[in-house]
Write a protein that holds these residues in place. Structure first.
Motif, short mmCIF file in Angstrom:
data_model
loop_
_atom_site.label_atom_id
_atom_site.label_comp_id
_atom_site.label_asym_id
_atom_site.label_seq_id
_atom_site.Cartn_x
_atom_site.Cartn_y
_atom_site.Cartn_z
N ILE A 1 0.87 -1.19 0.00
CA ILE A 1 0.00 0.00 0.00
C ILE A 1 0.90 1.23 0.00
O ILE A 1 1.83 1.33 0.81
CB ILE A 1 -0.92 0.03 1.25
N LEU A 2 0.59 2.15 -0.92
CA LEU A 2 1.29 3.43 -0.94
C LEU A 2 0.29 4.50 -0.52
O LEU A 2 -0.71 4.73 -1.22
CB LEU A 2 1.82 3.71 -2.36
N ALA A 3 0.53 5.10 0.63
CA ALA A 3 -0.37 6.15 1.13
C ALA A 3 0.19 7.48 0.67
O ALA A 3 1.32 7.84 1.02
CB ALA A 3 -0.43 6.10 2.65
N VAL A 4 -0.58 8.22 -0.13
CA VAL A 4 -0.06 9.49 -0.63
C VAL A 4 -0.70 10.65 0.14
O VAL A 4 -1.89 10.87 0.09
CB VAL A 4 -0.20 9.66 -2.17
N GLY A 5 0.15 11.34 0.86
CA GLY A 5 -0.29 12.52 1.61
C GLY A 5 -0.50 12.23 3.08
O GLY A 5 -0.64 11.09 3.51
N ARG A 6 -0.53 13.33 3.82
CA ARG A 6 -0.66 13.25 5.29
C ARG A 6 -1.96 12.58 5.71
O ARG A 6 -1.99 11.72 6.59
CB ARG A 6 -0.60 14.68 5.87
N ILE A 7 -3.06 13.01 5.09
CA ILE A 7 -4.36 12.50 5.51
C ILE A 7 -4.43 10.97 5.34
O ILE A 7 -4.87 10.25 6.24
CB ILE A 7 -5.50 13.17 4.69
N ALA A 8 -3.95 10.49 4.20
CA ALA A 8 -3.99 9.04 3.97
C ALA A 8 -3.06 8.33 4.96
O ALA A 8 -3.46 7.36 5.61
CB ALA A 8 -3.58 8.73 2.53
N GLY A 9 -1.84 8.82 5.09
CA GLY A 9 -0.87 8.17 5.98
C GLY A 9 -1.36 8.13 7.41
O GLY A 9 -1.37 7.08 8.05
N GLN A 10 -1.80 9.28 7.92
CA GLN A 10 -2.19 9.34 9.33
C GLN A 10 -3.42 8.50 9.61
O GLN A 10 -3.53 7.86 10.65
CB GLN A 10 -2.44 10.79 9.75
N ASN A 11 -4.35 8.50 8.68
CA ASN A 11 -5.58 7.75 8.94
C ASN A 11 -5.40 6.25 8.78
O ASN A 11 -5.98 5.47 9.54
CB ASN A 11 -6.73 8.27 8.07
N LEU A 12 -4.61 5.83 7.82
CA LEU A 12 -4.38 4.39 7.67
C LEU A 12 -3.59 3.85 8.85
O LEU A 12 -3.82 2.72 9.29
CB LEU A 12 -3.65 4.10 6.36
N LEU A 13 -2.68 4.68 9.36
CA LEU A 13 -1.82 4.21 10.46
C LEU A 13 -2.35 4.62 11.82
O LEU A 13 -1.76 4.30 12.84
CB LEU A 13 -0.39 4.74 10.26
N LYS A 14 -3.47 5.35 11.82
CA LYS A 14 -4.10 5.82 13.07
C LYS A 14 -3.06 6.49 13.97
O LYS A 14 -2.81 6.09 15.11
CB LYS A 14 -4.79 4.66 13.81
N THR A 15 -2.47 7.52 13.42
CA THR A 15 -1.44 8.27 14.14
C THR A 15 -1.55 9.75 13.79
O THR A 15 -2.16 10.10 12.77
CB THR A 15 -0.03 7.77 13.73
N GLY B 1 -2.84 -3.56 9.10
CA GLY B 1 -3.87 -4.55 9.43
C GLY B 1 -3.33 -5.91 9.83
O GLY B 1 -2.14 -6.11 9.99
N GLU B 2 -4.29 -6.84 10.00
CA GLU B 2 -3.93 -8.18 10.47
C GLU B 2 -3.04 -8.91 9.48
O GLU B 2 -2.23 -9.75 9.86
CB GLU B 2 -5.21 -9.00 10.66
N ARG B 3 -3.23 -8.60 8.20
CA ARG B 3 -2.41 -9.29 7.21
C ARG B 3 -1.04 -8.65 7.04
O ARG B 3 -0.24 -9.09 6.23
CB ARG B 3 -3.16 -9.33 5.87
N ARG B 4 -0.83 -7.59 7.81
CA ARG B 4 0.48 -6.92 7.86
C ARG B 4 1.00 -6.59 6.45
O ARG B 4 2.12 -6.92 6.07
CB ARG B 4 1.49 -7.75 8.66
N ILE B 5 0.14 -5.94 5.70
CA ILE B 5 0.50 -5.53 4.34
C ILE B 5 1.53 -4.40 4.44
O ILE B 5 1.28 -3.40 5.14
CB ILE B 5 -0.74 -5.04 3.57
N PRO B 6 2.67 -4.51 3.76
CA PRO B 6 3.65 -3.43 3.81
C PRO B 6 3.02 -2.11 3.35
O PRO B 6 2.26 -2.09 2.37
CB PRO B 6 4.74 -3.88 2.83
N LEU B 7 3.31 -1.04 4.08
CA LEU B 7 2.71 0.27 3.76
C LEU B 7 3.80 1.34 3.82
O LEU B 7 4.57 1.39 4.77
CB LEU B 7 1.59 0.57 4.76
#
Ligand code: URA
Length: 232
Positions: free
Chosen positions: A158-172, A187-193
């Motif tokens: 998974i490539l998260a582009v931008g702050r909003i995507a990164g912070q929300n996917l990583l809950k940080t 997630g549970e499947r530990r998909i590289p991000l």
């Protein structure tokens, strides 16, 4: 048993019946209109598409031309996640088709990825007014759709582009500058991000393109490593 219940009902006595267990994906969530809609866990792709297209979970549905579900290969190995549709995306119903989108397409191409080969989605499926940041409430309403997309696409990276995507996917709330350059597991499947800058930011700060190039190469390396791992 039914007869007894009928007698009790006829006598005006409340009858309580045990409800059958409701499968998780059939449980209801409230919408902005107060209507119940089916939850999405367990939906197949087409159900999910229909559910997104009809969504009224938050107020953004009132201003949209159409929802923007995502585009590309539904079984892609690369999943690109941005923030939310802009004006052009809202018009065309496709993510990343405006100026920032063209830059994203070029960036992907530079690392050997065609747009049709990846799947591109957003944190939000509807355009926020005046391209303002997505609100936490809107993100919460939309999150089950994205989570189901991730589960169904089952990407290798998974490539998260931008702050909003990164912070929300990583809950940080960590800044994007600090999120870059790290290998996360989603997630549970530990998909590289991997998190990188948003192409809209690169349009304003073209000098940062070099960092995004490094991020893409890093993501490519993680992807290759994931190919070597034997799935459990
Ligand atoms: N910016 C995003 O984050 N997503 C789009 O689809 C378009 C612009």
């Amino acid at each position: 048993m039914l007869t007894r219940a009928r007698y009790l009902e006829a006598m005006g006595i409340d009858v309580w019946r045990r409800r059958a267990a409701v499968p998780e994906h059939q449980t209801a969530a409230p919408t902005a209109d107060g209507n119940a809609v089916p939850a999405v866990a367990g939906m197949i792709w087409e159900e999910l598409q229909r559910s997104v297209a009809a969504c009224t979970r938050c107020e953004l549905h009132r201003g949209r031309t159409q929802t923007v579900f995502g585009v590309g290969d539904a079984h892609a190995e690369w999943l690109i996640i941005g923030e939310a549709p802009g004006a052009e995306e809202d018009r065309q119903g496709e993510p990343f088709v405006g100026r920032a989108g063209q830059l994203l397409t070029a960036m992907l191409f530079a690392v050997g990825l065609k747009r049709e080969q990846v799947f591109i989605a957003n944190i939000l499926k509807c355009r926020p007014p005046n391209n303002r940041d997505p609100q936490p409430e809107e993100i919460n309403c939309c999150a089950p759709f994205l989570e189901r997309q991730i589960a169904l696409v089952a990407p290798r990276i998974i490539l998260a582009v931008g702050r909003i995507a990164g912070q929300n996917l990583l809950k940080t709330s960590t800044s994007i500058g600090k999120l870059r350059g790290q290998a996360f597991a989603y997630g549970e499947r530990r998909i590289p991000l991997v998190v990188t800058y948003h192409p809209a930011y690169l349009l304003r700060s073209p000098r940062e393109k070099r960092k995004v190039w490094q991020d893409l190469l890093f993501a490519k390396r993680l992807y290759r490593e994931s190919m070597r791992e034997v799935p459990a």
